[in-house]
Design a protein around this motif. Structure first.
Motif, PDB file in Angstrom:
ATOM      1  N   SER A 228      47.708   7.045  49.493  1.00  0.00           N
ATOM      2  CA  SER A 228      46.891   7.427  48.451  1.00  0.00           C
ATOM      3  C   SER A 228      45.625   7.047  48.158  1.00  0.00           C
ATOM      4  O   SER A 228      44.868   7.390  47.375  1.00  0.00           O
ATOM      5  CB  SER A 228      47.680   7.266  46.922  1.00  0.00           C
ATOM      6  N   SER A 229      45.322   6.130  49.244  1.00  0.00           N
ATOM      7  CA  SER A 229      43.890   5.795  49.297  1.00  0.00           C
ATOM      8  C   SER A 229      43.530   5.440  50.750  1.00  0.00           C
ATOM      9  O   SER A 229      44.446   5.608  51.693  1.00  0.00           O
ATOM     10  CB  SER A 229      43.826   4.199  48.599  1.00  0.00           C
ATOM     11  N   GLY A 230      42.309   5.273  51.094  1.00  0.00           N
ATOM     12  CA  GLY A 230      41.598   4.932  52.397  1.00  0.00           C
ATOM     13  C   GLY A 230      41.397   6.337  53.001  1.00  0.00           C
ATOM     14  O   GLY A 230      41.454   7.323  52.322  1.00  0.00           O
ATOM     15  N   ASP A 231      41.096   6.489  54.374  1.00  0.00           N
ATOM     16  CA  ASP A 231      40.499   7.634  55.007  1.00  0.00           C
ATOM     17  C   ASP A 231      41.737   9.007  54.795  1.00  0.00           C
ATOM     18  O   ASP A 231      41.131  10.163  54.793  1.00  0.00           O
ATOM     19  CB  ASP A 231      40.369   7.281  56.428  1.00  0.00           C
ATOM     20  N   ASN A 232      42.773   8.638  54.801  1.00  0.00           N
ATOM     21  CA  ASN A 232      43.734   9.703  54.451  1.00  0.00           C
ATOM     22  C   ASN A 232      44.484  10.178  53.398  1.00  0.00           C
ATOM     23  O   ASN A 232      45.539  10.411  53.097  1.00  0.00           O
ATOM     24  CB  ASN A 232      45.052   9.719  55.762  1.00  0.00           C
ATOM     25  N   GLY A 233      43.793   9.442  52.243  1.00  0.00           N
ATOM     26  CA  GLY A 233      44.395   9.459  50.779  1.00  0.00           C
ATOM     27  C   GLY A 233      44.497  10.947  50.481  1.00  0.00           C
ATOM     28  O   GLY A 233      45.372  11.124  49.682  1.00  0.00           O
ATOM     29  N   ALA A 234      43.545  11.659  50.723  1.00  0.00           N
ATOM     30  CA  ALA A 234      43.554  13.056  49.957  1.00  0.00           C
ATOM     31  C   ALA A 234      44.673  13.753  50.666  1.00  0.00           C
ATOM     32  O   ALA A 234      45.590  14.488  49.812  1.00  0.00           O
ATOM     33  CB  ALA A 234      42.452  13.875  50.448  1.00  0.00           C
ATOM     34  N   GLY A 235      44.860  13.767  52.001  1.00  0.00           N
ATOM     35  CA  GLY A 235      45.916  14.374  52.508  1.00  0.00           C
ATOM     36  C   GLY A 235      47.510  13.933  52.228  1.00  0.00           C
ATOM     37  O   GLY A 235      48.362  14.477  51.933  1.00  0.00           O
ATOM     38  N   GLY A 236      47.484  12.413  52.203  1.00  0.00           N
ATOM     39  CA  GLY A 236      48.629  11.754  51.639  1.00  0.00           C
ATOM     40  C   GLY A 236      48.942  11.985  50.533  1.00  0.00           C
ATOM     41  O   GLY A 236      50.118  12.398  50.179  1.00  0.00           O
ATOM     42  N   LYS A 237      48.130  12.330  49.184  1.00  0.00           N
ATOM     43  CA  LYS A 237      48.541  12.613  48.073  1.00  0.00           C
ATOM     44  C   LYS A 237      49.306  14.269  48.175  1.00  0.00           C
ATOM     45  O   LYS A 237      50.125  14.457  47.308  1.00  0.00           O
ATOM     46  CB  LYS A 237      47.391  12.744  47.086  1.00  0.00           C
ATOM     47  N   GLN A 238      48.497  15.008  49.063  1.00  0.00           N
ATOM     48  CA  GLN A 238      49.151  16.498  48.784  1.00  0.00           C
ATOM     49  C   GLN A 238      50.533  16.506  49.567  1.00  0.00           C
ATOM     50  O   GLN A 238      51.245  17.174  49.185  1.00  0.00           O
ATOM     51  CB  GLN A 238      48.182  17.239  49.699  1.00  0.00           C
ATOM     52  N   GLU A 239      50.840  15.527  50.497  1.00  0.00           N
ATOM     53  CA  GLU A 239      52.114  15.615  51.122  1.00  0.00           C
ATOM     54  C   GLU A 239      53.039  14.865  50.271  1.00  0.00           C
ATOM     55  O   GLU A 239      54.121  15.582  50.019  1.00  0.00           O
ATOM     56  CB  GLU A 239      52.132  14.450  52.271  1.00  0.00           C
ATOM     57  N   VAL A 240      52.803  14.138  49.295  1.00  0.00           N
ATOM     58  CA  VAL A 240      53.554  13.438  48.175  1.00  0.00           C
ATOM     59  C   VAL A 240      53.989  14.803  47.263  1.00  0.00           C
ATOM     60  O   VAL A 240      55.004  14.677  46.732  1.00  0.00           O
ATOM     61  CB  VAL A 240      52.933  12.422  47.649  1.00  0.00           C
ATOM     62  N   LEU A 241      52.891  15.364  46.875  1.00  0.00           N
ATOM     63  CA  LEU A 241      53.151  16.489  45.996  1.00  0.00           C
ATOM     64  C   LEU A 241      54.330  17.340  46.423  1.00  0.00           C
ATOM     65  O   LEU A 241      55.132  17.888  45.574  1.00  0.00           O
ATOM     66  CB  LEU A 241      51.816  17.403  45.829  1.00  0.00           C
ATOM     67  N   GLY A 242      54.349  17.850  47.783  1.00  0.00           N
ATOM     68  CA  GLY A 242      55.430  18.761  47.917  1.00  0.00           C
ATOM     69  C   GLY A 242      56.969  17.834  47.962  1.00  0.00           C
ATOM     70  O   GLY A 242      57.796  18.549  47.597  1.00  0.00           O
ATOM     71  N   ILE A 243      56.839  16.430  48.139  1.00  0.00           N
ATOM     72  CA  ILE A 243      57.939  15.801  47.954  1.00  0.00           C
ATOM     73  C   ILE A 243      58.583  15.668  46.549  1.00  0.00           C
ATOM     74  O   ILE A 243      59.620  16.054  46.142  1.00  0.00           O
ATOM     75  CB  ILE A 243      58.011  14.485  48.440  1.00  0.00           C
ATOM     76  N   GLU A 244      57.382  15.723  45.512  1.00  0.00           N
ATOM     77  CA  GLU A 244      57.705  15.565  44.258  1.00  0.00           C
ATOM     78  C   GLU A 244      58.204  16.693  43.658  1.00  0.00           C
ATOM     79  O   GLU A 244      59.016  16.590  42.880  1.00  0.00           O
ATOM     80  CB  GLU A 244      56.291  14.849  43.270  1.00  0.00           C
TER      81      GLU A 244
ATOM     82  N   TRP B 153      42.525  18.654  59.312  1.00  0.00           N
ATOM     83  CA  TRP B 153      41.434  19.303  58.571  1.00  0.00           C
ATOM     84  C   TRP B 153      41.972  20.276  57.865  1.00  0.00           C
ATOM     85  O   TRP B 153      40.993  21.002  57.104  1.00  0.00           O
ATOM     86  CB  TRP B 153      40.637  19.587  59.706  1.00  0.00           C
ATOM     87  N   GLU B 154      43.183  20.771  57.460  1.00  0.00           N
ATOM     88  CA  GLU B 154      43.723  21.599  56.669  1.00  0.00           C
ATOM     89  C   GLU B 154      43.861  21.046  55.382  1.00  0.00           C
ATOM     90  O   GLU B 154      44.622  20.575  54.685  1.00  0.00           O
ATOM     91  CB  GLU B 154      45.166  22.245  57.205  1.00  0.00           C
ATOM     92  N   SER B 155      42.478  21.142  54.664  1.00  0.00           N
ATOM     93  CA  SER B 155      42.428  20.090  53.361  1.00  0.00           C
ATOM     94  C   SER B 155      41.137  20.786  52.460  1.00  0.00           C
ATOM     95  O   SER B 155      40.367  21.255  53.087  1.00  0.00           O
ATOM     96  CB  SER B 155      42.318  18.636  53.819  1.00  0.00           C
ATOM     97  N   SER B 156      41.553  20.828  51.314  1.00  0.00           N
ATOM     98  CA  SER B 156      40.461  20.903  50.274  1.00  0.00           C
ATOM     99  C   SER B 156      39.112  20.343  50.517  1.00  0.00           C
ATOM    100  O   SER B 156      38.203  20.711  50.143  1.00  0.00           O
ATOM    101  CB  SER B 156      40.926  20.806  48.988  1.00  0.00           C
ATOM    102  N   VAL B 157      39.350  19.128  51.142  1.00  0.00           N
ATOM    103  CA  VAL B 157      38.021  18.221  51.497  1.00  0.00           C
ATOM    104  C   VAL B 157      37.163  19.190  52.451  1.00  0.00           C
ATOM    105  O   VAL B 157      35.874  19.148  52.298  1.00  0.00           O
ATOM    106  CB  VAL B 157      38.260  16.952  52.024  1.00  0.00           C
ATOM    107  N   ILE B 158      37.803  19.807  53.361  1.00  0.00           N
ATOM    108  CA  ILE B 158      37.142  20.494  54.368  1.00  0.00           C
ATOM    109  C   ILE B 158      36.550  21.749  53.711  1.00  0.00           C
ATOM    110  O   ILE B 158      35.515  22.062  54.172  1.00  0.00           O
ATOM    111  CB  ILE B 158      37.960  20.736  55.410  1.00  0.00           C
ATOM    112  N   LEU B 159      37.319  22.389  52.947  1.00  0.00           N
ATOM    113  CA  LEU B 159      36.839  23.425  52.073  1.00  0.00           C
ATOM    114  C   LEU B 159      35.700  23.485  51.508  1.00  0.00           C
ATOM    115  O   LEU B 159      34.734  24.042  51.519  1.00  0.00           O
ATOM    116  CB  LEU B 159      37.978  24.231  51.299  1.00  0.00           C
ATOM    117  N   ASP B 160      35.741  22.342  50.525  1.00  0.00           N
ATOM    118  CA  ASP B 160      34.550  21.922  49.917  1.00  0.00           C
ATOM    119  C   ASP B 160      33.248  21.598  50.763  1.00  0.00           C
ATOM    120  O   ASP B 160      32.127  21.816  50.281  1.00  0.00           O
ATOM    121  CB  ASP B 160      34.778  20.476  48.980  1.00  0.00           C
TER     122      ASP B 160
END
Length: 392
Positions: free
Chosen positions: A35-51, A251-258
């Motif tokens: 949920s932090s570091g270079d992959n934090g944004a993607g990790g949070k989205q992965e957790v959302l699917g689990i939650e 790269w399939e991330s909102s970060v890329i879209l922004d």
């Protein structure tokens, strides 16, 4: 006074019994994600699917008894050293099975801990082959990098690109692995490749982009964390880079879209899922997931502030349900029993049918290619690519 004391004692004992019963009837699933570091944004989205999956299926029948499912979520901070500590904390908390991680390097680091404790883990989007090859206690629900690298190499070559500039971060397992498979496939097609790496912490990519242009390259392939990807896109636009920029699932991330929105850039990614109105399971998931996000402001924030559905969220959803099936098949909450049951588990998920081969890898042969729409700030579906459709 004595009656009051007795009543208080009775209440305390009753609450203790309820707490004990609750603990007895709870099975823990570990969530091993950044949920932090270079992959934090993607990790949070992965957790959302689990939650989200947990919100729909909060209980499971195991051996004729109903258990509440508790998610134990840890932050591996996108780092291999921190991943070890995070994995150890999950083992200590008594989880029966683990989900994650976003990032193959963290998965491999945690895999040694899970194997030593004999706790099974299901990788969600970690695509490096060594995640399962080097760990008998790791399975996964996503496709692998040899396939993904070949998909993007064929896509680039079919678009007329003949010389590729391949840029990855030095020492990063996911990026280096995917870059390697892209290079192999692109060369096999007859293309030329210029390979380069950048050190961790790089913020100025102008020299690398100049290298690509000066070498006469007509495509950039850069599988790296989104923190670096956004800089590459922004600086490529500033330098007038007109040829395509491509990468893999990260790269399939909102970060890329922004980063791409409003800029004159062509950004393509390969990923695990595409919204399909003919797929009832996909339609149901997308509708329900968006409603859930919009009803939970903190969840919406973790998704990048919008309700765009990331493929890793869908994979997280499927991984949770595979874990539920493994618990039911095991008939036990003991990690060893769950590990023994996992190889034979099958599940029809939103991302397709899931079963495992002898290495613990999902039997998947389909990828989706999307393009960042610089006007709408969303991904547009480009094409579907299967193993059968790849050039020999």
């Amino acid at each position: 006074m004595k009656k009051l004391a007795a009543l208080v004692l009775a209440i305390v004992l009753a609450l203790s019994c309820l707490t004990f019963a609750s603990a007895e009837d709870t099975v823990k699933i570990g969530v091993f994600e950044p949920s932090s570091g270079d992959n934090g944004a993607g990790g949070k989205q992965e957790v959302l699917g689990i939650e989200y999956a947990n919100s729909l299926t909060p209980t499971v029948e195991i051996g004729g008894k109903t258990y509440n499912v508790e998610l134990v979520i840890v932050d591996n901070q996108s780092a291999t050293d921190k991943a070890v500590t995070a994995a150890q904390s999950l083992v200590s908390s008594g989880v029966s099975i683990v989900l994650g991680s976003y990032g193959s390097g963290a998965s491999m680091a945690g895999g040694d801990v899970f194997a030593a404790a004999e706790v099974p883990a299901i990788g969600v989007s970690c695509t490096n082959p060594n995640v399962t090859l080097l760990c008998d206690y790791y399975w996964r629900v996503c496709f692998l990098d040899p396939f993904q690298g070949s998909v993007m190499a064929n896509f680039a070559y079919d678009k007329g690109c003949k010389k590729a500039y391949v840029l990855s971060m030095l020492g990063e397992d996911y990026g280096n692995g995917l870059a390697h498979y892209f290079v192999e496939a692109f060369k096999a097609l007859g293309g030329e490749v210029v390979e380069d790496t950048f050190p961790e912490g790089t913020s100025d990519f102008s020299a690398y982009l100049n290298n690509a242009a000066n070498a006469g390259c007509d495509v950039i392939f850069s599988p790296c964390a989104t923190t670096y990807a956004s800089l590459i896109i922004d600086q490529a636009a500033s330098q007038g880079i007109t040829f395509p920029i491509m990468a893999g699932d990260t790269w399939e991330s909102s970060v890329i879209l922004d980063a791409a929105k409003g800029k004159d850039v062509d950004v393509y990614v390969s990923t695990f899922f595409a919204e399909d109105e003919t797929n009832a399971a996909a339609v149901e998931f997308v509708s329900g997931f968006k409603a859930w996000l919009n009803a939970n402001p903190d969840k919406l924030t973790n998704n990048g502030g919008n309700d765009i559905v990331a493929a890793v969220s869908v994979l997280g959803f499927d991984a949770y349900n595979v874990a539920i099936e493994a618990l039911k098949a095991a008939g036990s909450t003991e990690p060893a029993a769950v590990a023994a049951a996992l190889p034979s588990v099958t599940y029809t998920g939103v991302t397709g049918a899931i079963s495992f081969d002898e290495n613990g890898d999902a039997n998947k042969d389909m990828a989706y290619i999307k393009k960042a729409n610089t006007e709408t700030g969303e991904f547009d579906f480009e094409k579907t690519q299967s193993v059968a459709g790849l050039a020999e």
